[in-house]
Write a protein that holds these residues in place. Sequence first.
Motif, PDB file in Angstrom:
ATOM      1  N   ALA A 171       0.814  -1.222   0.000  1.00  0.00           N
ATOM      2  CA  ALA A 171       0.000   0.000   0.000  1.00  0.00           C
ATOM      3  C   ALA A 171       0.844   1.267   0.000  1.00  0.00           C
ATOM      4  O   ALA A 171       0.377   2.318  -0.430  1.00  0.00           O
ATOM      5  N   ARG A 172       2.072   1.179   0.489  1.00  0.00           N
ATOM      6  CA  ARG A 172       2.868   2.417   0.572  1.00  0.00           C
ATOM      7  C   ARG A 172       4.354   2.075   0.625  1.00  0.00           C
ATOM      8  O   ARG A 172       4.748   0.903   0.644  1.00  0.00           O
ATOM      9  N   ALA A 203      -5.458   3.010   0.091  1.00  0.00           N
ATOM     10  CA  ALA A 203      -4.158   3.176  -0.580  1.00  0.00           C
ATOM     11  C   ALA A 203      -3.853   1.937  -1.427  1.00  0.00           C
ATOM     12  O   ALA A 203      -3.324   2.031  -2.536  1.00  0.00           O
TER      13      ALA A 203
END
Length: 430
Positions: A199-200, A228
């Motif tokens: 997600a990040r 995200a």
Amino acid sequence: MSNDTLRDLSQNPLVHRLGVPRIPVLRRHAPGAPLLDGPALVGAVGDGTLAGPVRALLAEAGVAEAGADGKVAAVVLDATAARTIDDLATVQEFLTPAVRRLGPSGRLLVLGPEPGADVEAAAVAQALDGIVRSAAKEVRAGATANLLVVAPDAGIGSSVRFLLSARSAYVDGQVVHVGPGADGPDDLAGRVAVVTGAARGIGAAIADTLARDGATVVAVDVPGAGEALAGVANRTGGTALQLDITAPDAADRLHAHLRERHGRVDVMVHNAGITRDKLLANMTADRWNAVLAVNLRAQLAINGALLDEDLLSDTGRIVCVASTSGIAGNRGQTNYAASKAGVIGMVRALAPQVRGRGISVNAVAPGFIETEMTARMPLGTREGGRRINSLRQGGLPVDVAETVGWLGRAGSGGVTGQVVRVCGQSMIGA
Ligand code: NAD
């Protein structure tokens, strides 16, 4: 502007004239860019047989062979035939004038032999390690030096291309062993890749980079990061799976997703990781267990299930994100370092067990990478972490991602059981 203000300022000639050393801006891969931005100088010690294949690989990539003088983008020395101290003198005679010609973000790549039973030859094989690690500390302007230790019948194409290319911008002073394995295309077209923690941060960069190179990405992260995660899956054209990898049914759910949506997996990237720092004297069981559960136990469980159920293809690649903390140790991180060192132990034990199936297992150990986490560090700690490496700067998430992409390629099967640091030759744990 990057978030490395000192590096940006040091590009200014006025600031440079004040005595601030110029911190190099590293060349990084851009789709469609040539493998090298100049000619390459190729040599061999004795009756080494790899200079020919390296020249062919370079010619295929449109790289010209260097003339007698002028700047070069890369220096490649086949030292696989080096056996004696006299052969080391030949190495020095070739490298001394060659490194003087190395341009910005240049590449020095030495191919060395596996040490055998002969004592002098084994000493010489190891001496190459010392030469390359020292040269990596000497070359300037973003240039790197790495050693590829080549077994007989090794498939070197994928690794030579990676270590010469701008993809390996932050891989410096590394020694990588390569064994037998067929070469393959320099991309990930048609391959299915799972990336945990996508997600990040570094995981999102891995998802983007693998998708850019043609992979279909299954982006996995906790339900709390669902928005995200959906963003990553949308922009990479892959699928999202909201999954806490520590859940008891995590491996089953990952399987079900892979079976239903993709039929198999070619590249399993274990990137999800957490820290719960405390000095050992103040460590609590919940901090300890949380870190071990995400960073190590989940990887073991998922690998075990993937291998048991034959979901990994016969060019399957398992790539685990470790950390230089797992190599050097770090104050306040006994739990994290245990988990990351554990990952390295897992990789080394699993690799020989699955080699016969065509599957490789490797670890990538990032050093100081510019992420939200490092941006939040106090200035002194951050500056210290950034500068104590040969490239005098932090790496970017994409540098870890490009390294994962190389290890994920079908043609990288000869590289297995390795720990590749993406740390700019950090002095930590060196
Ligand atoms: P990050 O915290 O930005 O991202 C980690 C991701 O993993 C998050 O999206 C998080 O939600 C996910 N995650 C955490 N627990 C999970 C679980 N149980 N199930 C599924 N997903 C989960 O971290 P990062 O800086 O991008 O680091 C990525 C990896 O690189 C980690 O393994 C980390 O240990 C390693 N690493 C990072 C650095 C660095 O400088 N940032 C250095 C060395 C190693």
